[in-house]
Enzyme design. Structure first.
Site, short mmCIF file in Angstrom:
data_model
loop_
_atom_site.label_atom_id
_atom_site.label_comp_id
_atom_site.label_asym_id
_atom_site.label_seq_id
_atom_site.Cartn_x
_atom_site.Cartn_y
_atom_site.Cartn_z
N GLU A 103 0.84 -1.19 0.00
CA GLU A 103 0.00 0.00 0.00
C GLU A 103 0.88 1.24 0.00
O GLU A 103 1.83 1.33 0.78
CB GLU A 103 -0.92 -0.02 1.23
CG GLU A 103 -1.79 -1.27 1.29
CD GLU A 103 -2.39 -1.53 2.66
OE1 GLU A 103 -2.54 -0.56 3.44
OE2 GLU A 103 -2.72 -2.70 2.95
N GLU A 131 -9.74 6.06 2.08
CA GLU A 131 -10.14 5.31 3.27
C GLU A 131 -10.11 6.24 4.47
O GLU A 131 -9.26 7.14 4.56
CB GLU A 131 -9.20 4.12 3.48
CG GLU A 131 -9.52 3.25 4.68
CD GLU A 131 -8.53 2.10 4.85
OE1 GLU A 131 -8.69 1.35 5.83
OE2 GLU A 131 -7.61 1.98 4.03
#
Length: 411
Positions: free
Chosen positions: A212, A325
């Site tokens: 990520e 997110e």
């Protein structure tokens, strides 16, 4: 972040309770005598301080030069072969590999843009043969849920919400996108907001492998509300492996001009100047390592995740995801007002909503290809959303995303 002495004492008690197994909820009972005894326990305080000092010594490597960043960060210049990566059992005794010639021809190996990160505004730089690492402090540790969990996700108890576009059902050797950079509002210091790319293989909830990369605002981790460039990885669904940035061993940094976890200097403004950064991860077919390219313009080679850190990602990714997110703690009993992206919904468009443009995947021959069959996902349409942008030759396949959290329909 500055704490008052009383708040610091409370944080220290909770930290002791978690680290030594005391019931934190005793703060809410009438048994003040037991609590006061714990506060007064010099032996336990000394033991905690010693544990923190030991952990800090493991994380913070000896510096050949120290740089004081204008934002308060301390940047340690650490010799390449002394960086945290080589504490990993699979990497002990190794040294950073030079970027392969095939990658050097495609990507910069030095940063050619000025002051992408705030620490570089100091005018100082790390010497050749070293890399910049943001120093972890005792205050950082005291904000953690426990000493061993610092910089990791495995005991995060809160609800995560997201918007994402995915390319699946193939074998991918990487992905690339250009990310609009913002500084979203965060309601609670334990919440975060981020924009990132995920490379994923394996099964969620079981043995997920993930790489990520992106930008985030996360005061619980960093102690402030600045937007920062970050990385994360896991090889076991966030259970024991992986961490943010260089907190644990694993990622091997090769570039001396970027501090992973360092604050980004240039932030977009509503209806004003827009700033972006390019993010790319690609698998080198000969070594199998996953190389990171990041920064303004076309980006710069930063370093790599060795392939033997992973199980499923040793070969290829099953899907490539882009999106945003947040963490929703519901401090007030209703949905958080923590923002995603710019804090505006995607239908507001350019200069107002956050975007990711030129989204591409990398196939087994290391060719960049646009999304063919994008799949969209989100957790709460009324709070945060995602929208495909109109066709544009310069922007390629792109998305707008974000939202402001709590509001009339978001509760």
């Amino acid at each position: 972040m500055v704490f008052s002495s009383s708040i610091s004492f409370l944080v220290l008690y909770i930290f002791i309770a978690v680290s030594f197994g005391f019931p934190v909820n005793s703060l809410e009972t009438k048994n003040h005598q037991s609590v006061n005894q714990t506060f007064r326990s010099a032996q336990q305080l000394h033991k905690l301080k010693k544990m923190i000092a030991t952990r800090l010594q493991q994380i913070n490597k000896p510096a050949i030069k120290t740089i004081q960043s204008p934002d308060g960060d301390i940047i340690d210049c650490v010799l390449n072969h002394k960086q945290p990566a080589f504490d990993h059992p699979l990497l002990k005794g190794q040294k950073p590999m030079d970027p392969p010639e095939s990658l050097r021809r495609q990507h910069q190996i030095e940063n050619t843009s000025d002051h992408f990160q705030i620490w570089s505004l100091s005018g100082e730089s790390c010497p050749d043969g070293s890399i910049p690492i943001r120093r972890i402090t005792e205050e950082d540790m005291l904000r953690a849920y426990s000493i061993n969990s610092f910089g990791r996700k495995f005991d995060d108890p809160y609800v995560h919400e997201y918007v994402v576009v995915s390319e699946k059902n193939d074998k991918f050797h990487g992905g690339e996108g250009t990310f609009n950079v913002w500084q979203p509002y965060i309601e609670n210091e334990r919440e975060f907001s981020l924009a990132q790319m995920w490379l994923v293989a394996g099964t969620s909830g079981k043995d997920l492998n993930s790489i990520e990369i992106g930008w985030q605002v996360y005061p619980h981790l960093y102690g402030d509300y600045r937007t920062r460039f970050f990385i994360y990885w896991t090889a076991d669904d966030y259970k024991k492996t992986g961490c943010y940035n260089l907190v644990c061993s694993g990622f091997v940094q090769t570039n001396k001009n970027y501090a992973i976890g360092g604050a980004i200097n240039q932030i977009s403004t509503y209806n004003g100047v827009q700033y972006s950064m390019n993010l790319k991860v690609l698998k080198h077919n000969y070594t199998g390592h996953w190389w990171l390219v990041a920064g303004p313009g076309a980006g710069t080679l930063i370093g790599y995740w060795p392939s033997n850190l992973f199980t499923h990602l040793k070969s290829a990714a099953d899907e490539v995801n882009f999106g945003g997110e947040i963490v929703n703690i519901k401090t007030t009993g209703s949905h958080t007002s923590t923002a995603m992206g710019s804090g505006n919904f995607p239908d507001e468009g350019f200069r107002k909503a956050a975007y990711i443009r030129n989204l591409q995947v990398i196939d087994g021959d290391n060719n960049l290809k646009p999304f063919k069959n994008p799949k969209y996902g989100l957790t709460n349409f009324f709070c945060y959303s995602i929208l495909q942008g109109n066709t544009n030759p310069k922007w390629g396949y792109h998305i707008y995303f974000g939202g402001h959290g709590r509001g009339y329909n978001c509760r």
